[in-house]
Write a protein that holds these residues in place. Structure first.
Motif, short mmCIF file in Angstrom:
data_model
loop_
_atom_site.label_atom_id
_atom_site.label_comp_id
_atom_site.label_asym_id
_atom_site.label_seq_id
_atom_site.Cartn_x
_atom_site.Cartn_y
_atom_site.Cartn_z
N SER A 1 2.34 5.91 -1.54
CA SER A 1 1.84 4.79 -2.34
C SER A 1 2.40 3.45 -1.86
CB SER A 1 2.21 5.00 -3.81
OG SER A 1 1.71 6.23 -4.26
N ARG A 2 3.00 3.44 -0.68
CA ARG A 2 3.54 2.22 -0.09
C ARG A 2 2.97 2.08 1.31
NH1 ARG A 2 8.90 3.05 -0.59
NH2 ARG A 2 9.09 4.00 1.46
N ASP A 3 2.55 0.87 1.68
CA ASP A 3 1.96 0.68 3.00
C ASP A 3 2.24 -0.73 3.49
OD1 ASP A 3 0.32 1.66 5.20
OD2 ASP A 3 -1.16 0.20 4.54
N GLY A 4 2.17 -0.89 4.81
CA GLY A 4 2.30 -2.21 5.42
C GLY A 4 3.65 -2.47 6.02
N ARG A 5 3.66 -3.31 7.03
CA ARG A 5 4.91 -3.73 7.66
C ARG A 5 5.15 -5.22 7.42
NH1 ARG A 5 4.10 -0.97 13.55
NH2 ARG A 5 2.24 -2.28 13.39
N ALA A 6 4.17 -6.05 7.79
CA ALA A 6 4.29 -7.48 7.56
C ALA A 6 3.89 -7.84 6.13
CB ALA A 6 3.42 -8.25 8.55
N PHE A 7 2.85 -7.17 5.61
CA PHE A 7 2.39 -7.36 4.24
C PHE A 7 2.50 -6.01 3.55
CE2 PHE A 7 -1.41 -7.93 1.26
CZ PHE A 7 -0.68 -8.65 0.33
N CYS A 8 3.57 -5.82 2.80
CA CYS A 8 3.89 -4.51 2.23
C CYS A 8 3.38 -4.41 0.79
CB CYS A 8 5.39 -4.28 2.24
SG CYS A 8 6.11 -4.42 3.89
N ILE A 9 2.74 -3.29 0.49
CA ILE A 9 2.20 -3.04 -0.84
C ILE A 9 2.80 -1.76 -1.40
CG2 ILE A 9 0.12 -2.60 -2.19
CD1 ILE A 9 -1.48 -4.03 -0.12
N GLN A 10 3.26 -1.81 -2.63
CA GLN A 10 3.72 -0.62 -3.34
C GLN A 10 2.97 -0.57 -4.67
OE1 GLN A 10 6.72 1.89 -3.03
NE2 GLN A 10 5.13 2.71 -4.38
N ILE A 11 2.09 0.44 -4.85
CA ILE A 11 1.43 0.60 -6.14
C ILE A 11 2.13 1.70 -6.92
CG2 ILE A 11 -0.81 -0.28 -5.38
CD1 ILE A 11 -1.78 2.58 -5.12
#
Length: 379
Positions: free
Chosen positions: A3-13
């Protein structure tokens, strides 16, 4: 974590459909970006489709409660967190879980994976309810990209066997795409939109559901975003599209039709127009070798029919199976569900495009280059 993704723009739902909240934390946004909270609310309202007979009957406020990362409408440069409170969950509709897994849902593999501890009420963390915080992330990304000159639009290409007008891949009619939002189903052709609407209502009346396809386009993307191989634009965007629950197919440009063409038909010849390098056609969908080529980025995303239907379906009783008894069971799913998730999926698909492109932009340009062209709060 999945549920977490991204390196430069990180999203955790985070959160579950019938838990107290669902939410999202965004990390990597540079400081000083002006966000219009009214625009964010309006974008989220498109996903809600409150009161529509072809949307779920669940009534939620769906307004973000931003608890960090924003001061006086400007980003602080630290994690931005938004919460959405769940207030209209009917958990009693899911009393058959976890014993009787629903066909078409993640229930059975989720039960096995979690050893029975997964909260599957309303599908829990697997639910389309989680597209709400994801769409918040998309609304933020869309505003950032818009300040950089990029615009994202979409429409419903088809529902069942009803098809919309084709979009010009070289010069998408953005005015028509905006107007489509006022139609019963966001399609370019108003008559086709009404036919889609009627088909969805007919399926709903029969206790059934329909699938659909959403087309999304980004205009004014710069040349050279992306990279070869694993960080290619197609790879990054496809991951975002396929992260949306119920998405089963993605294609860019001519997509699968390219397999029926000769190279002489598929290749997009170059030309110089108004001093700019452009292509005569756009079968590549604005993407070559994992890089943007300056033409509109076009993609189509296929949604399966909603799995929660009121028709009787065959399932099994896991407790009976474990006890060595007859396990076959007929299941009728109750609750409130969209008869066609593709319709409310339109802003979610736009969000996926925006999240992926902002990730690619930040990876290439970093904070310094990005904030140079975005308004800052006066010191």
């Amino acid at each position: 974590m999945s549920s977490r993704d991204g390196r430069a723009f990180c999203i955790q739902i985070f959160g579950e459909s019938h838990g107290p909240v669902v939410g999202v934390t965004l990390d990597g946004l540079p400081a000083g970006i002006l966000l219009d909270e009214n625009e964010i609310a309006a974008f989220l309202k498109r996903r809600a489709a409150a009161g529509s007979p072809i949307a779920t009957g669940r009534k939620e406020e769906d307004l973000p409660h931003i608890v960090s990362g924003l001061k006086d409408s400007f980003t602080t440069g630290y994690p931005l967190t938004a919460l959405f409170y769940n207030k209209d969950a009917h958990s009693a509709d899911y009393g058959f879980l976890p014993d009787c897994p629903r066909p078409g849902h993640a229930d059975y593999p989720a039960i096995v994976r979690s050893h029975g501890y997964d909260d599957l009420r309303g599908s829990g963390h697997h639910s389309g309810r989680l597209t709400l915080p994801y769409t918040f992330a998309g609304a933020v990304a869309i505003q950032v990209l818009s300040q950089l000159g990029m615009e994202i639009y979409s429409h419903v290409v088809s529902v069942g066997d009803v098809k919309d007008d084709e979009l010009d891949p070289l010069c998408p009619d953005t005015a028509a795409l905006k107007k489509a939002l006022s139609h019963p189903v966001p399609a370019l052709n108003k008559a086709a939109s009404q036919q889609m609407f009627d088909a969805i209502l007919a399926a709903k009346a029969e206790g059934d559901s329909l699938g659909g396809v959403v087309e999304v386009v980004c205009t004014n993307a710069p040349v050279g975003l992306g990279a070869p191989w694993f960080d290619g634009v197609e790879a990054v965007l496809a991951k975002q599209f396929f992260s949306i629950p119920a998405v089963k197919g993605v294609e860019f440009g001519a997509g699968f039709a390219a397999a029926t063409m000769h190279g002489s038909q598929y290749n997009d010849p170059y030309q110089c127009a108004d001093g700019k390098v452009q292509t005569v056609s756009n079968n590549a969908g604005g993407l070559l070798g994992g890089l943007t080529n300056g033409m509109p980025i076009t993609a189509r995303v296929a949604f399966r029919p909603t799995p929660s239907i009121s028709k009787a379906q065959q399932s099994i009783s896991l407790s009976a199976l474990q006890a060595g008894n007859e396990a076959a069971k007929i299941l009728e799913v109750k609750g409130r569900h969209d008869p066609c998730v593709a319709v409310r999926g339109v802003p979610v698909v736009e969000s996926a495009m925006a999240v992926g492109l902002l990730e690619l932009w930040l990876e290439r340009n970093g904070d310094q280059s990005l904030t140079g062209g975005i308004p800052h709060a006066e010191k």
